[in-house]
Design an enzyme around this catalytic site. Structure first.
Site, mmCIF file in Angstrom:
data_model
loop_
_atom_site.group_PDB
_atom_site.id
_atom_site.type_symbol
_atom_site.label_atom_id
_atom_site.label_comp_id
_atom_site.label_asym_id
_atom_site.label_seq_id
_atom_site.Cartn_x
_atom_site.Cartn_y
_atom_site.Cartn_z
ATOM 1 N N ARG A 1 0.855 -1.177 0.000
ATOM 2 C CA ARG A 1 0.000 0.000 0.000
ATOM 3 C C ARG A 1 0.894 1.232 0.000
ATOM 4 O O ARG A 1 1.953 1.244 0.638
ATOM 5 C CB ARG A 1 -0.931 0.024 1.225
ATOM 6 C CG ARG A 1 -2.099 -0.956 1.150
ATOM 7 C CD ARG A 1 -3.072 -0.580 0.035
ATOM 8 N NE ARG A 1 -4.245 -1.448 -0.014
ATOM 9 C CZ ARG A 1 -4.329 -2.542 -0.740
ATOM 10 N NH1 ARG A 1 -3.282 -2.935 -1.465
ATOM 11 N NH2 ARG A 1 -5.437 -3.258 -0.748
ATOM 12 N N GLU B 1 -5.009 7.413 -4.942
ATOM 13 C CA GLU B 1 -5.240 6.737 -6.214
ATOM 14 C C GLU B 1 -6.525 7.258 -6.846
ATOM 15 O O GLU B 1 -7.527 7.428 -6.154
ATOM 16 C CB GLU B 1 -5.297 5.225 -5.995
ATOM 17 C CG GLU B 1 -3.946 4.677 -5.542
ATOM 18 C CD GLU B 1 -3.941 3.164 -5.325
ATOM 19 O OE1 GLU B 1 -5.029 2.551 -5.323
ATOM 20 O OE2 GLU B 1 -2.848 2.620 -5.155
ATOM 21 N N HIS C 1 -2.157 0.178 -9.944
ATOM 22 C CA HIS C 1 -2.733 -0.770 -8.975
ATOM 23 C C HIS C 1 -3.353 -1.981 -9.691
ATOM 24 O O HIS C 1 -4.522 -2.320 -9.509
ATOM 25 C CB HIS C 1 -3.788 -0.089 -8.105
ATOM 26 C CG HIS C 1 -4.002 -0.779 -6.789
ATOM 27 N ND1 HIS C 1 -4.359 -0.106 -5.645
ATOM 28 C CD2 HIS C 1 -3.894 -2.089 -6.426
ATOM 29 C CE1 HIS C 1 -4.482 -0.965 -4.643
ATOM 30 N NE2 HIS C 1 -4.205 -2.183 -5.108
#
Length: 318
Positions: free
Chosen positions: A237, A266, A284
């Site tokens: 993360r 994000e 991601h």
């Protein structure tokens, strides 16, 4: 049954959940609806699932949800204290069960190889018709630390070992707590003093979840402990790595490069000054493969079925 998807990210989730509902054909879930849940005007649902957004107490109340099921491993998008206060069970789908850990590990190796072989420069040289450059560095023989020795970390270590890498596993508990990791890491070190654990290490792969203990753990001191010419790859993360410290280390030449599949916010701002450094970024996508998504969808649907039948929920987080 109404399952609410919170946030507009990860567009393939809906397709894979629909396929899993059809494949598993759980009678109690016949006719299940998948609905989008906006924070501004939430709609009534039975189950909530975060997709790049946050599920907080007010949203839980407004939706009247009775269960929160994550599509995947990390539950940093769920206010667990709010869920506990309301008696809402929260569950995830472990990466080892779904194939997610393998998918993320493969991407971690891709990012590290892209940095070592200077892939962005190589692509640019194709456009310039330049042959035989840039000069890269081999992965074999390097010492690579994997921060986080859970499902993803073990899969990363397994793949790195196949390249002839000296793998150092770094975890929070004693080595005996990670029997799977013991088979693939040459050295195990505790995360309590991360700079000391990174002594002699060339590259660092971050594969741990985001908790209050891990937030910002990869700070300036940790980055300074890596050997010159080192790289950081983050598939855990974003906030596990101190952003300002990473930028400073790259600008100072203390680090040669970074590979990021996760960011502090994000989607990452395409104008972020970090991207002006030697940074390889993916949006991601570590766990986003046909195989892992199918596995996560089956785990998700099966657990919702248990919840509806008032059976024991698997992989409950709180």
């Amino acid at each position: 049954m109404r399952i609410g998807l919170v946030g507009g990210g990860f567009p393939e989730v809906r397709r894979c959940l629909t396929a899993a509902l059809d494949e598993l054909a759980i009678p109690e879930l016949a006719g299940t609806e998948l609905v989008d849940v906006p924070h501004a005007a939430p709609v009534p649902v039975d189950v909530l699932s975060p997709l790049g957004s946050t599920i907080d107490g007010p949203l839980m109340d407004a939706c009247g949800a009775r269960f929160v099921q994550q599509f995947g491993v990390g539950v940093s998008g769920v206010d667990l204290d709010a869920a506990r206060a309301r008696g809402l069970p929260v569950a995830n789908v472990p990466g080892g069960d779904s194939g997610n850990a393998t998918a993320v590990a493969e991407l971690a190796v891709l990012l590290l190889l892209a940095l070592l072989r200077r892939f962005p420069e190589a692509r640019a040289n194709v456009a310039e018709k330049a042959v035989g450059a840039p000069m890269g560095t081999m992965l074999r023989g390097r010492m690579v630390a994997v921060l986080g020795t859970g499902d993803i970390g073990v899969e990363v270590a397994t793949r790195l070992a196949a390249f002839g890498v000296h793998v150092v596993g770094i975890g929070r508990r004693e080595a005996e707590a990670y029997p799977a990791a013991a088979a693939v890491v040459e050295t195990y070190r505790r995360a309590d003093d991360l700079p000391a654990a990174l002594d002699g290490v060339d590259d660092l792969v971050v594969a741990c979840p985001l908790t209050e203990d891990t937030r910002g753990i990869v700070d300036g001191d940790a980055l300074a402990a890596l050997r010159p010419g080192g790289h950081v790859v983050n598939v855990g993360r974003g906030p596990v790595v101190d952003r300002d410290a990473l930028l400073a280390a790259l600008r100072a030449g203390q680090l040669t490069g970074a590979g990021l599949d996760v960011a502090w916010q994000e989607p990452i701002d395409p104008h972020d000054e970090l991207l002006g450094e030697n940074v390889v970024v993916t949006p991601h996508i570590g766990g986003i493969t046909e195989e892992s998504y199918a596995g996560m969808a089956r785990g998700f649907v099966a657990n919702v079925g248990r919840f509806v039948r008032d059976e024991e929920i698997h992989h409950r987080v709180c």
